[in-house]
Design an enzyme around this catalytic site. Structure first.
Site, PDB file in Angstrom:
ATOM      1  N   GLN A 102     -13.072  -3.985  -2.736  1.00 21.25           N
ATOM      2  CA  GLN A 102     -12.223  -4.787  -3.624  1.00 21.25           C
ATOM      3  C   GLN A 102     -12.565  -6.277  -3.574  1.00 21.25           C
ATOM      4  O   GLN A 102     -13.230  -6.739  -2.645  1.00 21.25           O
ATOM      5  CB  GLN A 102     -10.752  -4.597  -3.251  1.00 21.25           C
ATOM      6  CG  GLN A 102     -10.448  -4.895  -1.786  1.00 21.25           C
ATOM      7  CD  GLN A 102      -9.223  -4.159  -1.257  1.00 21.25           C
ATOM      8  OE1 GLN A 102      -8.350  -3.778  -2.004  1.00 21.25           O
ATOM      9  NE2 GLN A 102      -9.158  -3.951   0.058  1.00 21.25           N
ATOM     10  N   TYR A 145       9.092  -8.302   2.788  1.00 19.62           N
ATOM     11  CA  TYR A 145       8.446  -6.996   2.676  1.00 19.62           C
ATOM     12  C   TYR A 145       8.047  -6.434   4.045  1.00 19.62           C
ATOM     13  O   TYR A 145       8.391  -5.305   4.391  1.00 19.62           O
ATOM     14  CB  TYR A 145       7.218  -7.150   1.771  1.00 19.62           C
ATOM     15  CG  TYR A 145       6.311  -5.947   1.746  1.00 19.62           C
ATOM     16  CD1 TYR A 145       6.601  -4.849   0.937  1.00 19.62           C
ATOM     17  CD2 TYR A 145       5.161  -5.908   2.533  1.00 19.62           C
ATOM     18  CE1 TYR A 145       5.769  -3.739   0.920  1.00 19.62           C
ATOM     19  CE2 TYR A 145       4.319  -4.804   2.520  1.00 19.62           C
ATOM     20  CZ  TYR A 145       4.622  -3.727   1.714  1.00 19.62           C
ATOM     21  OH  TYR A 145       3.799  -2.630   1.695  1.00 19.62           O
ATOM     22  N   GLN A 146       7.335  -7.238   4.834  1.00 15.70           N
ATOM     23  CA  GLN A 146       6.769  -6.712   6.091  1.00 15.70           C
ATOM     24  C   GLN A 146       7.870  -6.338   7.077  1.00 15.70           C
ATOM     25  O   GLN A 146       7.761  -5.340   7.774  1.00 15.70           O
ATOM     26  CB  GLN A 146       5.851  -7.744   6.757  1.00 15.70           C
ATOM     27  CG  GLN A 146       5.109  -8.599   5.783  1.00 15.70           C
ATOM     28  CD  GLN A 146       3.625  -8.293   5.722  1.00 15.70           C
ATOM     29  OE1 GLN A 146       3.222  -7.138   5.839  1.00 15.70           O
ATOM     30  NE2 GLN A 146       2.841  -9.308   5.534  1.00 15.70           N
ATOM     31  N   GLU A 188      -7.004   0.737   8.646  1.00 17.19           N
ATOM     32  CA  GLU A 188      -7.211  -0.018   7.409  1.00 17.19           C
ATOM     33  C   GLU A 188      -8.607   0.322   6.896  1.00 17.19           C
ATOM     34  O   GLU A 188      -9.587   0.257   7.631  1.00 17.19           O
ATOM     35  CB  GLU A 188      -7.076  -1.523   7.734  1.00 17.19           C
ATOM     36  CG  GLU A 188      -7.647  -2.474   6.717  1.00 17.19           C
ATOM     37  CD  GLU A 188      -6.945  -2.393   5.350  1.00 17.19           C
ATOM     38  OE1 GLU A 188      -5.728  -2.603   5.311  1.00 17.19           O
ATOM     39  OE2 GLU A 188      -7.639  -2.136   4.344  1.00 17.19           O
ATOM     40  N   ASP A 205       1.441   0.815   4.459  1.00 17.26           N
ATOM     41  CA  ASP A 205       1.495  -0.519   3.865  1.00 17.26           C
ATOM     42  C   ASP A 205       0.300  -0.667   2.942  1.00 17.26           C
ATOM     43  O   ASP A 205      -0.714  -1.267   3.292  1.00 17.26           O
ATOM     44  CB  ASP A 205       1.464  -1.562   4.987  1.00 17.26           C
ATOM     45  CG  ASP A 205       1.404  -2.972   4.430  1.00 17.26           C
ATOM     46  OD1 ASP A 205       1.787  -3.170   3.262  1.00 17.26           O
ATOM     47  OD2 ASP A 205       0.936  -3.873   5.156  1.00 17.26           O
ATOM     48  N   SER A 213      -1.743  -1.296  -0.919  1.00 21.46           N
ATOM     49  CA  SER A 213      -1.695  -2.047  -2.169  1.00 21.46           C
ATOM     50  C   SER A 213      -1.264  -1.076  -3.272  1.00 21.46           C
ATOM     51  O   SER A 213      -0.828   0.040  -2.986  1.00 21.46           O
ATOM     52  CB  SER A 213      -3.056  -2.707  -2.450  1.00 21.46           C
ATOM     53  OG  SER A 213      -4.081  -1.775  -2.229  1.00 21.46           O
ATOM     54  N   TYR A 220       6.237 -10.670  -5.617  1.00 20.02           N
ATOM     55  CA  TYR A 220       5.787  -9.355  -6.088  1.00 20.02           C
ATOM     56  C   TYR A 220       6.315  -9.160  -7.512  1.00 20.02           C
ATOM     57  O   TYR A 220       7.340  -9.740  -7.882  1.00 20.02           O
ATOM     58  CB  TYR A 220       6.290  -8.234  -5.173  1.00 20.02           C
ATOM     59  CG  TYR A 220       5.499  -8.087  -3.871  1.00 20.02           C
ATOM     60  CD1 TYR A 220       4.340  -8.817  -3.639  1.00 20.02           C
ATOM     61  CD2 TYR A 220       5.929  -7.219  -2.884  1.00 20.02           C
ATOM     62  CE1 TYR A 220       3.628  -8.676  -2.452  1.00 20.02           C
ATOM     63  CE2 TYR A 220       5.221  -7.069  -1.689  1.00 20.02           C
ATOM     64  CZ  TYR A 220       4.073  -7.812  -1.486  1.00 20.02           C
ATOM     65  OH  TYR A 220       3.375  -7.670  -0.320  1.00 20.02           O
TER      66      TYR A 220
HETATM   67  N1  SPD Z   1       2.163  -5.324  -5.934  1.00 22.76           N
HETATM   68  C1  SPD Z   1       1.800  -5.684  -4.614  1.00 22.76           C
HETATM   69  C2  SPD Z   1       2.117  -4.670  -3.598  1.00 22.76           C
HETATM   70  C3  SPD Z   1       1.540  -5.023  -2.286  1.00 22.76           C
HETATM   71  C4  SPD Z   1       2.045  -4.192  -1.191  1.00 22.76           C
HETATM   72  N2  SPD Z   1       1.301  -4.322   0.017  1.00 22.76           N
HETATM   73  C5  SPD Z   1       1.198  -5.579   0.561  1.00 22.76           C
HETATM   74  C6  SPD Z   1       0.497  -5.594   1.854  1.00 22.76           C
HETATM   75  C7  SPD Z   1       1.058  -6.624   2.730  1.00 22.76           C
HETATM   76  N3  SPD Z   1       0.863  -6.348   4.094  1.00 22.76           N
END
Ligand code: SPD
Length: 390
Positions: free
Chosen positions: A36, A66-67, A107, A154, A156, A222
């Site tokens: 990517q 989020y985290q 990862e 976690d 994308s 987001y």
């Molecule tokens: N639309 C964005 C979604 C991202 C989710 N993951 C983010 C990773 C952060 N550790």
């Protein structure tokens, strides 16, 4: 080119017609890995920002929303998590959260880890001391059996390298890798943008896991300011919306978003999303807690009514009927006592007997209400209380 005239604007493939922009102070890294495009920039108001394939993954200013939630929701729904698997999370933001015996992070993109270590070392990438980074999450978990108490995915978004992480075959692999009572928490996209995708994922989870629920957090950078989490447990009847443990005061002091109250609130969905989630949530929520229409005749409501009848009919209705008998008898006695006075007033006698009968009827009705009360109201209320933290 995502940065133009000192503004970064997000790629809008998955959210057509809208875009998030951040003012750029300095581009720190721009490159491409095997998987990517990677961009890191210093923004004027959100700190350092990590972008993958044109989509914001984190900003230093709001990443905790989020985290923290993706890690703390499952952590506090499990009685004693010892072993945690993080799938994705190469920026290091999630793996600094679980305070448990073993954390394995896998990862797919090593360059994401390297870039995070270099540009986010003072904020999110602080727990890379002993990372075990595996080549491919889906391949890696295939070999695992009964190994983890928590699995945090976690990822994308599902367009790009993370696509497989939203499939039912991946959830099945994870299920095998999870111990009895283990919890999985997946990045669950946005209810404003991706409800059909969320419904598909939840349906897949519903097939695979005995307990399934959905929560969300608010996060300004987001898309649409929100992102959700799919939470599943390998235990039947797991109530994921209720934290089983409180963070220690020291831990709570470090958390900016998560608290037991935020945990419970994260599962309260707006009605349009609740309708989708209620159809696949396991265990189902008592209708007292949902915004969906109460089901009139379900197997469980009939079972509850049967139990209510069993408990109430002998106890309540006989007790009330006995009381009514006594009151009816009292009226009759009174009537007999006054008989000599009103012996010509037969309507009195009839009226008194009727009153006694009416009490019998009221007794029966009260018993019936007692049945409804216990079968349809009290018991769901008790169940509702189980889903609520006080
Ligand atoms: N639309 C964005 C979604 C991202 C989710 N993951 C983010 C990773 C952060 N550790």
């Amino acid at each position: 080119m995502a940065v133009r005239d000192n503004w970064f604007t997000e790629n809008e493939v998955m959210w057509p017609g809208q875009a998030m922009s951040l003012k750029v102070e300095e581009v720190l890294f721009e490159g491409r890995s095997k998987f990517q495009d990677i961009l890191v920039f210093r923004s004027s108001t959100y700190g350092t920002v990590l972008v993958l394939d044109g989509v914001i993954q984190l900003t230093e200013r709001d990443e905790h929303a989020y985290q923290e939630m993706i890690a703390q929701l499952p952590l506090h729904s499990h009685p004693n998590p010892q072993s945690v698997l993080i799938v994705g999370g190469g920026d290091g933001g999630v793996c600094r959260h679980p305070d448990v015996a073993s954390v394995t992070m896998c990862e797919i993109d090593e360059l994401v880890c390297d870039v995070a270590k270099k540009y986010l070392s003072h904020s999110t990438a602080t727990a890379f001391d002993d990372p075990r980074v595996h080549a491919d999450a889906a391949e890696y978990v295939k070999d695992k059996c009964d190994a983890y108490d928590l699995v945090i995915v976690d990822s994308s978004d599902p367009i790009g390298p993370a696509e497989t992480l939203f499939t039912s075959s991946f959830y099945s692999c994870l299920r095998k890798a999870m111990r009895p009572g283990a919890i999985m928490c997946n990045q669950g996209e946005c209810i404003w943008l991706h409800l059909p995708l969320i419904a598909d994922c939840l349906r897949s989870c519903h097939e695979i896991f005995p307990s399934v629920d959905y929560a969300y957090t608010t996060i300004p950078t987001y898309p649409s300011g929100q992102i959700g989490f799919l939470l599943c447990s390998t235990a039947a009847g797991a109530v994921l919306r209720r934290p089983l443990r409180e963070p220690t005061p020291e831990m709570q002091a470090q958390l900016k978003y998560y608290s037991p109250a935020a945990h419970a609130a994260a599962f309260i969905l707006p009605r349009f999303a609740e309708e989708t989630v209620a159809a696949v949530r396991k265990p189902p929520m008592p209708y007292a807690c949902t915004s969906g229409a109460p089901p009139l005749l379900t197997r469980s409501s009939l079972a509850l009514a049967a139990v209510g009848a069993y408990v109430n009919v002998p106890l309540v209705t006989t007790a009330r009927a006995a009381l009514c008998k006594q009151m009816g008898a009292l009226f009759l006695t009174q009537w007999r006592a006054h008989r000599h006075v009103c012996e010509n007033f037969s309507p009195w006698r009839n009226a008194t007997e009727c009153t006694g009968m009416r009490f019998y009827h009221w007794g029966a009705l009260a018993g019936f209400i007692g049945l409804l009360d216990a079968g349809f109201y009290q018991r769901p209320r008790q169940a509702a209380a189980d889903f609520t933290i006080t």
